[in-house]
Design a protein around this motif. Structure first.
Motif, PDB file in Angstrom:
ATOM      1  N   ILE A  61     -14.009   6.063  20.603  1.00 19.06           N
ATOM      2  CA  ILE A  61     -14.043   7.204  19.698  1.00 19.06           C
ATOM      3  C   ILE A  61     -13.522   8.474  20.366  1.00 19.06           C
ATOM      4  CG2 ILE A  61     -15.668   8.782  18.594  1.00 19.06           C
ATOM      5  CD1 ILE A  61     -15.869   5.247  17.912  1.00 19.06           C
ATOM      6  N   ASP A  62     -13.785   8.648  21.664  1.00 20.38           N
ATOM      7  CA  ASP A  62     -13.409   9.874  22.359  1.00 20.38           C
ATOM      8  C   ASP A  62     -11.909  10.138  22.289  1.00 20.38           C
ATOM      9  OD1 ASP A  62     -15.959  10.565  22.962  1.00 20.38           O
ATOM     10  OD2 ASP A  62     -15.928   9.784  25.017  1.00 20.38           O
ATOM     11  N   HIS A  75     -26.762  10.478  15.891  1.00 19.53           N
ATOM     12  CA  HIS A  75     -26.319   9.797  17.114  1.00 19.53           C
ATOM     13  C   HIS A  75     -26.273  10.729  18.322  1.00 19.53           C
ATOM     14  CE1 HIS A  75     -22.812  11.609  15.216  1.00 19.53           C
ATOM     15  NE2 HIS A  75     -22.275  11.680  16.412  1.00 19.53           N
ATOM     16  N   THR A  76     -26.249  12.039  18.098  1.00 19.24           N
ATOM     17  CA  THR A  76     -26.217  12.969  19.228  1.00 19.24           C
ATOM     18  C   THR A  76     -27.618  13.366  19.682  1.00 19.24           C
ATOM     19  OG1 THR A  76     -26.102  14.937  17.809  1.00 19.24           O
ATOM     20  CG2 THR A  76     -24.016  13.909  18.438  1.00 19.24           C
ATOM     21  N   HIS A 125     -18.476   4.824  21.976  1.00 17.09           N
ATOM     22  CA  HIS A 125     -18.085   6.191  22.324  1.00 17.09           C
ATOM     23  C   HIS A 125     -16.732   6.280  23.031  1.00 17.09           C
ATOM     24  CE1 HIS A 125     -21.649   8.406  21.076  1.00 17.09           C
ATOM     25  NE2 HIS A 125     -22.367   7.373  21.485  1.00 17.09           N
ATOM     26  N   ASP A 132     -23.705   2.441  19.451  1.00 22.14           N
ATOM     27  CA  ASP A 132     -23.700   3.491  20.477  1.00 22.14           C
ATOM     28  C   ASP A 132     -22.722   3.209  21.607  1.00 22.14           C
ATOM     29  OD1 ASP A 132     -25.548   4.835  19.034  1.00 22.14           O
ATOM     30  OD2 ASP A 132     -27.206   4.589  20.447  1.00 22.14           O
ATOM     31  N   ASP A 133     -22.215   1.972  21.691  1.00 21.24           N
ATOM     32  CA  ASP A 133     -21.267   1.621  22.750  1.00 21.24           C
ATOM     33  C   ASP A 133     -19.821   1.915  22.371  1.00 21.24           C
ATOM     34  OD1 ASP A 133     -23.202   0.526  24.577  1.00 21.24           O
ATOM     35  OD2 ASP A 133     -23.370  -1.187  23.221  1.00 21.24           O
ATOM     36  N   ASN A 189     -25.566   6.001  11.839  1.00 23.26           N
ATOM     37  CA  ASN A 189     -25.548   7.078  12.818  1.00 23.26           C
ATOM     38  C   ASN A 189     -26.505   8.226  12.512  1.00 23.26           C
ATOM     39  OD1 ASN A 189     -23.660   6.125  14.710  1.00 23.26           O
ATOM     40  ND2 ASN A 189     -21.996   6.583  13.298  1.00 23.26           N
ATOM     41  N   LEU A 228     -19.862  10.327  14.517  1.00 29.50           N
ATOM     42  CA  LEU A 228     -19.525   9.717  15.804  1.00 29.50           C
ATOM     43  C   LEU A 228     -18.023   9.636  15.946  1.00 29.50           C
ATOM     44  CD1 LEU A 228     -20.208   8.124  18.392  1.00 29.50           C
ATOM     45  CD2 LEU A 228     -20.369   6.063  16.977  1.00 29.50           C
ATOM     46  N   ARG A 273     -11.280  11.659  19.043  1.00 34.06           N
ATOM     47  CA  ARG A 273     -11.797  13.023  18.975  1.00 34.06           C
ATOM     48  C   ARG A 273     -10.832  14.020  19.614  1.00 34.06           C
ATOM     49  NH1 ARG A 273     -16.669  15.024  17.805  1.00 34.06           N
ATOM     50  NH2 ARG A 273     -17.499  12.919  17.645  1.00 34.06           N
TER      51      ARG A 273
END
Length: 425
Positions: A304-305, A10-11, A301, A298-299, A51, A107, A308
């Motif tokens: 998820i941030d 995914h990155t 993030h 992918d939406d 991912n 992710l 993280r």
């Protein structure tokens, strides 16, 4: 021979690329065997999730051959692949595998599902017969370190999975899920987690659609949901405020026309649709429709941030555990090298012993004096065992290789003031 961890994730690659390199469960065993035969990989395993797609291999490194095999297996082109692949070797390959299994490369930092997915990749490779001693041992080390990461750090506490992030995103569209109906497409682990989170948030009604009714009914029974077949989705789609899909289908299951029909029946009440699958289950064109909020994996993030940031400290500790794991792996590889050398050394000594033994036996059978035979046997065996190291040490002395002389002292536990022994050859 090289250990490789090759792939995209995914990155490095957008969803449009990742879905072209995905291996469905029905294709993996055949792909493994073809990789073994056509890409020249002595050992190989494939991990394919929403991912990432990664190939773990041991063999003679021929990256171009591997790329050509992957292109032949998938719909990706070389230029696209060249722009997004990574390839780790030996120690860095092990480090990468440990990070993946521990959830540090996900992710969602600390993603709990990835370890199970990697174990599944290992099991499938075993079934396909493409595992050997190197990959098998590597996977065992990786699983052990991942277990330590889970048990010794807080990275797995209150895990925020892709499933959790999916429900969180749905709540941004529908703040009160107690009034809503959710249609879940698929019956795998991700959908099961989505169902669990939705029930915890008080979802009014759940519908689970799957290719086989039996698996859908299993989830339906556990969560008080309704089970339907994939073929029945058009009849029920208009009831769904929330649609979350995660299957292994290689073709889209929902098209623009079906969603348009459902919107008309709903009188254009908004629908939230999240496609977690790779390749996608929902046609991209569905997102063009008014009153549809279509998202892909992918939406997620933004959701998820937050997770993280809260896990950075745990991730640092996990990195230290992985560093220990890589060091242990290196030591074990060196130990294996030593074992091979010891086996060769003992085999050579046994051959020399056998030669002297047979010579002594012949002398005894011919009536020679036993005491004399034993003396000759012991002297002959000693000379043969010492001939090669003695010759090598003389050459080392002549070349000024004091390090080899010192190593001989260590190997044979020699005392510096040992009495000299006359050499007999």
């Amino acid at each position: 021979m090289t250990l490789l961890a090759f792939g995209i994730n995914h990155t490095t690659a957008p969803l449009a690329i990742r879905e072209r390199v995905a291996f469905g469960p029905d294709r993996v065993i055949a792909a493994l065997r073809q990789a073994h035969e056509r890409a020249g990989l002595a050992e190989v395993a494939i991990l394919s999730t929403c991912n990432r797609t990664e190939i773990y291999a041991h063999g003679e490194e021929d990256l171009q051959r591997l790329l050509q095999w992957l292109i032949a297996q998938t719909s990706i082109e070389l230029d696209d692949l060249n722009n997004c692949y990574y390839c780790h070797r030996d120690d860095e390959a092990v480090r990468h595998m440990m990070k993946v299994a521990g959830g540090l490369d996900s992710l969602v930092l600390g993603e709990p599902q990835i370890l199970g997915q990697m174990k599944s990749a290992y099991s499938v490779a075993r079934e396909a017969g493409t595992l050997g001693p190197v990959l098998n041992g590597t996977f065992q080390q990786v699983f052990g370190i991942a277990k330590r990461v889970r048990s010794e750090t807080a990275i797995g506490e209150n895990p925020v999975s892709v499933a959790y992030a999916a429900v969180s995103l749905a709540q941004q569209i529908f703040s009160n899920l107690k009034q809503d109906t959710a249609l879940l497409i698929g019956a795998g682990e991700t959908i099961e987690l989505v169902a669990r989170h939705l029930v915890e948030q008080g979802i009014k009604h759940l519908v689970v659609a799957n290719r086989t009714l039996e698996r859908a009914q299993r989830l339906a029974t556990e969560f008080g949901a309704e089970a339907i077949l994939l073929a029945d989705i058009p009849e029920h789609l208009h009831r769904a405020d929330i649609v979350i899909s995660s299957t292994a289908s290689q073709l889209p299951l929902l098209g623009k026309g079906a969603v348009e029909s459902a919107l008309k029946k709903r009188k254009h009440q908004p629908m939230f649709m999240l496609d977690i699958a790779v390749p996608r289950d929902i046609e991209e064109e569905v997102g063009e429709l008014d009153d549809v909020f279509l998202y892909t994996v992918d939406d997620l993030h933004a959701v998820i941030d937050e997770n993280r940031r809260s896990r950075v400290e745990a991730a640092d500790k996990a990195e230290a555990i992985i560093a220990e794991g890589v060091s242990l792996y290196q030591r074990q590889l060196r130990a294996l090298d030593a074992v091979d050398t010891i086996k060769a050394f003992r085999h050579q000594a046994e051959q020399l012993r056998q030669i002297e033994y047979e010579r002594a036996l012949r002398q005894l059978r011919s009536g020679a004096d036993p005491e004399q035979v034993l003396q000759q046997f012991s002297r002959g065996l000693t000379n043969k065992l010492l001939h090669a190291p003695t010759t090598t040490l003389k050459e080392a002395g002549a070349r000024g290789r004091a390090d080899m002389i010192q190593l001989a002292h260590q190997l044979y536990h020699l005392s510096p003031d040992a009495d000299s022994v006359d050499e007999q050859e």
